[in-house]
Design an enzyme around this catalytic site. Structure first.
Site, short mmCIF file in Angstrom:
data_model
loop_
_atom_site.label_atom_id
_atom_site.label_comp_id
_atom_site.label_asym_id
_atom_site.label_seq_id
_atom_site.Cartn_x
_atom_site.Cartn_y
_atom_site.Cartn_z
N MET A 30 0.83 -1.20 0.00
CA MET A 30 0.00 0.00 0.00
C MET A 30 0.87 1.26 0.00
O MET A 30 0.40 2.35 0.35
CB MET A 30 -0.95 0.00 1.20
CG MET A 30 -2.01 -1.08 1.12
SD MET A 30 -3.57 -0.66 1.94
CE MET A 30 -3.01 -0.28 3.60
N HIS A 34 9.22 1.17 3.26
CA HIS A 34 10.34 1.23 4.19
C HIS A 34 11.22 0.01 3.96
O HIS A 34 11.00 -0.76 3.01
CB HIS A 34 9.84 1.32 5.64
CG HIS A 34 8.82 0.28 6.00
ND1 HIS A 34 9.12 -1.06 6.10
CD2 HIS A 34 7.50 0.38 6.29
CE1 HIS A 34 8.04 -1.75 6.44
NE2 HIS A 34 7.04 -0.88 6.55
N HIS A 37 9.72 -3.41 3.17
CA HIS A 37 9.29 -3.66 1.80
C HIS A 37 10.49 -3.97 0.91
O HIS A 37 10.40 -4.82 0.01
CB HIS A 37 8.53 -2.45 1.25
CG HIS A 37 7.28 -2.14 1.98
ND1 HIS A 37 7.19 -1.12 2.91
CD2 HIS A 37 6.05 -2.70 1.93
CE1 HIS A 37 5.96 -1.07 3.39
NE2 HIS A 37 5.25 -2.01 2.82
N GLU A 148 5.92 -11.17 7.41
CA GLU A 148 5.34 -11.87 8.55
C GLU A 148 4.84 -10.93 9.64
O GLU A 148 4.13 -11.37 10.54
CB GLU A 148 6.34 -12.87 9.14
CG GLU A 148 6.60 -14.06 8.24
CD GLU A 148 7.47 -15.11 8.89
OE1 GLU A 148 8.00 -14.85 10.01
OE2 GLU A 148 7.64 -16.19 8.30
N GLN A 153 -2.79 -11.57 8.15
CA GLN A 153 -2.98 -11.34 6.72
C GLN A 153 -2.33 -12.45 5.91
O GLN A 153 -2.91 -12.98 4.95
CB GLN A 153 -2.38 -9.99 6.33
CG GLN A 153 -2.35 -9.73 4.84
CD GLN A 153 -1.79 -8.37 4.51
OE1 GLN A 153 -2.50 -7.38 4.52
NE2 GLN A 153 -0.50 -8.30 4.23
#
Length: 283
Positions: A30, A34, A37, A148, A153
């Site tokens: 989204m 940082h 990612h 994780e 999710q």
């Protein structure tokens, strides 16, 4: 790195990768990227594989009182970060592309989505499962990479991928942490300096609890101690719980992997974290 905003252009780019004999790995995000990612992109960048990232702030996973309007949007900074990480293609769809007029379909995953964040944020995982399903159909990846840190999710995605026969490998990448142990999150920017110092109590409390549970100490007493530590640090607790690492059922069975999960608010900022536990031989 190429950036595409049109679905036909996306499919043409992916088809070109496959025509060149390349596998395709997707990293859904989204934005407000940082180092966590970046770790996902680096994990996806295997020999013979093209890394595709998506950035889409998904409105259907935000509740009516949540922070959709406040969610950070830093498109140019995100593009630079993905370029530097070696991402090959960025998919930047609009809300109209993802949810055109007349859109009427939702993916609902029972069981793993019901408790924890699913209970605290009704409808959240329906939005997650729906948008990730669309991204999988749009990109058609061979593998997809998820952090994780958002453990529930990850469990939800694994469940619907298995249930709906998506031929996609789902890869969980370990939580990336700052030097003091706080899990990296786009929402950390909401913390002021004092809150940021206090927030480290969350991973510390989970670490203490995980070690105690692994030694065979009484689970409920250990969880109560963790809650007390968090309240003492200024948190308001949503949950602190021990769960089966696959099904997320509480009171997990001996002999199966366990996960310690927590969500708590520091001021207006909701933080989540989790840690794997080596289960003792008996409770």
């Amino acid at each position: 790195m190429d950036t595409v905003r049109d679905l036909n252009a996306l499919r043409e780019s992916v088809a070109a990768f496959r025509a060149g004999g390349q596998r395709v790995a997707l990293v859904p995000t989204m934005g407000a990227l940082h180092a966590g990612h970046v770790a996902l992109i680096e994990a996806a960048k295997r020999p013979g594989t093209k890394a595709v990232a998506s950035i889409f702030v998904n409105p259907t996973q935000f509740g009516p009182n949540e922070d959709l309007s406040r969610y950070p949007r830093r498109e140019m900074a995100d593009i630079r970060m993905l370029n530097e990480a070696g991402c090959d293609l960025l998919w930047l769809p609009s809300v109209e592309t993802m949810y055109p007029d007349g859109f009427a379909t939702s993916v609902r995953v029972s069981g793993v989505s019901d408790g924890f964040d699913g209970a605290s944020r009704p409808g959240h995982f329906d939005g997650v499962a729906t948008v990730v399903s669309k991204l999988f159909n749009q990109v058609g990846p061979d593998a997809a990479y998820f952090g994780e840190k958002d453990y529930q999710q990850l469990a939800v995605v694994r469940r619907f991928v298995a249930d709906l026969d998506f031929a996609i490998d789902i890869v969980g990448v370990p939580t990336q942490r700052d030097d003091d142990g706080l899990a990296m999150s786009s929402r950390n920017i909401y913390l002021d300096d004092e809150q940021r110092k206090q927030a480290v109590a969350l991973p510390r409390a989970l670490g203490v609890a995980a070690r105690a549970i692994a030694k065979g100490e009484d689970v409920e007493s250990v969880l109560d101690d963790a809650r007390t530590a968090l309240v003492g640090a200024g948190f308001t607790i949503d949950y602190v719980a021990l769960a089966d690492a696959e099904t997320l059922a509480e009171k997990p069975a001996v002999g199966r992997p366990w996960r310690l999960l927590a969500a708590a608010r520091m001021g207006a900022t909701r933080l989540i974290d989790n840690i794997a536990i080596d289960a003792p031989d008996a409770l």
